[in-house]
Write an enzyme that holds these catalytic residues in place. Sequence first.
Site, PDB file in Angstrom:
ATOM      1  N   LYS A 169       0.838  -1.201   0.000  1.00  0.00           N
ATOM      2  CA  LYS A 169       0.000   0.000   0.000  1.00  0.00           C
ATOM      3  C   LYS A 169       0.872   1.250   0.000  1.00  0.00           C
ATOM      4  O   LYS A 169       1.889   1.334   0.695  1.00  0.00           O
ATOM      5  CB  LYS A 169      -0.923  -0.020   1.217  1.00  0.00           C
ATOM      6  CG  LYS A 169      -1.943   1.122   1.244  1.00  0.00           C
ATOM      7  CD  LYS A 169      -2.941   0.936   2.387  1.00  0.00           C
ATOM      8  CE  LYS A 169      -3.950   2.072   2.439  1.00  0.00           C
ATOM      9  NZ  LYS A 169      -4.959   1.881   3.503  1.00  0.00           N
TER      10      LYS A 169
ATOM     11  N   SER B  21      -9.675   2.220   2.408  1.00  0.00           N
ATOM     12  CA  SER B  21      -8.704   2.910   1.567  1.00  0.00           C
ATOM     13  C   SER B  21      -7.643   1.982   0.981  1.00  0.00           C
ATOM     14  O   SER B  21      -6.862   2.403   0.128  1.00  0.00           O
ATOM     15  CB  SER B  21      -7.997   4.011   2.364  1.00  0.00           C
ATOM     16  OG  SER B  21      -7.138   3.447   3.357  1.00  0.00           O
TER      17      SER B  21
ATOM     18  N   SER C 104     -10.536   0.161   6.518  1.00  0.00           N
ATOM     19  CA  SER C 104      -9.791   0.201   5.263  1.00  0.00           C
ATOM     20  C   SER C 104      -9.216  -1.125   4.796  1.00  0.00           C
ATOM     21  O   SER C 104      -8.747  -1.210   3.671  1.00  0.00           O
ATOM     22  CB  SER C 104      -8.660   1.222   5.358  1.00  0.00           C
ATOM     23  OG  SER C 104      -9.182   2.517   5.304  1.00  0.00           O
TER      24      SER C 104
END
Length: 582
Positions: free
Chosen positions: A207, A279, A303
């Site tokens: 990420k 996210s 997320s």
Amino acid sequence: MSGIKTSRRDLLKGGAVAVVTAGAAGPALARQEGAGAAGGSTPAVTSETLQCAESLFDISYTDAEREMVVAEIDGWIDRMTRQRAHAKPNTLSPATVFDPRLRSRTYRDPESRVTPSADAAGPLPSDPAEIAFAPVWKQGQWLRSGALTSRRLTDIYLDRIAAHGARLECFVTVTPEIARAQADAADRELAAGEDRGPLHGIPYGMKDIIDVAGVRATWGATPFQDRVAEIDATATTKLREAGAVLLGKTTNGAIAYGDRWFGGITRNPWNLEEGSSGSSAGSASATAAGLVAFGIGTETLGSIVSPSNRCGTTGLRPTFGRVSRHGAMALCWSLDKIGPICRSVEDTGYVLAALNGYDAADAGSLGMGLEIDAGRSVAGMRVGYNPAWFDAGTDADRAALEAARDAGVELVEIELPALPYDGLFAVVEAESAAAFEHLTLSGEDDSLVWQDPAAWPNTWRRARFISAVDLINVDRFRREVMEMMDGVMDGLDAMIGPNFANALLVITNYTGHPQLAFKSGYNQVPTRSIFGDPVSENAATHRVPQTTSLWAPLFEEGNLVALGRELERRLAVADDHPPAFR
């Protein structure tokens, strides 16, 4: 059913969705230091000013009380103005550190070890797509048998990223040179008999809010799109030491919220017309589409769980403090967590084991052992649930409950008290507003691609009006919720329910309990917004996956892996992949 029902829409609009540490001091703060709209000084605070402001806080003072406040207000404003002007980099955490452990409770600290299941991978498929979609535990067996090399597996994924990455908008940066060099090193080590563990030679996506030295880490946001990391995050170092192969940096919504980033909207591989949620949008999308063997996600308030639910991946949000966040963007110091996003439950145990461990560089880090036995029997486990959660859930949720019953667990009915859990949102709003204060006060928040009442820029502006007294009392309420959940979990090995049932995702993020979202079935639904609502009436429907969740007592992720793997086996839907990418 008791407590409040917090939908995905409520969750996103009430707070944030996301995680986690690096950064530089912000730019000049053009909106502070008494600068008015025309560049003049801010008008003096009067009794009338205070009276107008009282409605913001639902309080009322007398005229005499207002006069006394005004008499002292200038000094207070001056102190706060000078405090704002003092640079505070994203890496600087608060002095007050959240610890999910209660002093009245003793927690098991086992020796860290990983015991794989006894399942056999079978022969290596001839189709590269089948190899790409295989879970990590199968790929590892093929690597160790010599049927597959890390270099070949890495090239399969790089080819798939080249073919599909742009369509999914799931990578910010691809790192083929790093990937091939690490894959070649893994092959040499494995050939020499040096085995670093289950992730040795396995390619993954990181990420983009987690740093890799020398590689862009943009945080998904326009103000940081040219930012290049100077150090390796602890998670990056641990995965390299485990022999994992970095394919690149996966997308996340700007400042770890949603699926919109400065380069586009990350797509759900099951329905390219909708976003992948966030996210950890890119890690979930790329994992579901077979562009990586696994992804690394972060979670502050949904997320990992939310994009796993949208894309049909398996996400494990660990106990708060188990995984170091050093070198990852800080959004909310008392909530941020790093965890795996995979295609099978067993894989999540492997990745979490590699990430686990105390790190003095993270003020919230806790040193607790992690015991993973993927194949252990779950018969006799005590699993809490509430029938009303499943009445309001989906057929897939109910199938997961029946699978648990058939596995021989003891289902125990539980009840959560009706408490004002939504008040907890003040924590993430205030902490994130503090972490990115320089964007708000400089006006750079206007450059973020998502501008909406529910988006970060407006959330942070609103957070300036959270009373410090209210925030401290919310923190006191948080401890009450921690004690409540400790009582609910007492005597249980796990809990099962729909992902967002009874505010459990909110509650357990704030208490620090671990959550596993595993694929449980499919739904036929129209294209959805980030909040889960249909984007238009009478729209065509799409077959999309969903997850159901398990929760465990603090530090007992081993229960989640064992139980989740058994439910996954019984439900038999984990090996179904997006048709457009097969």
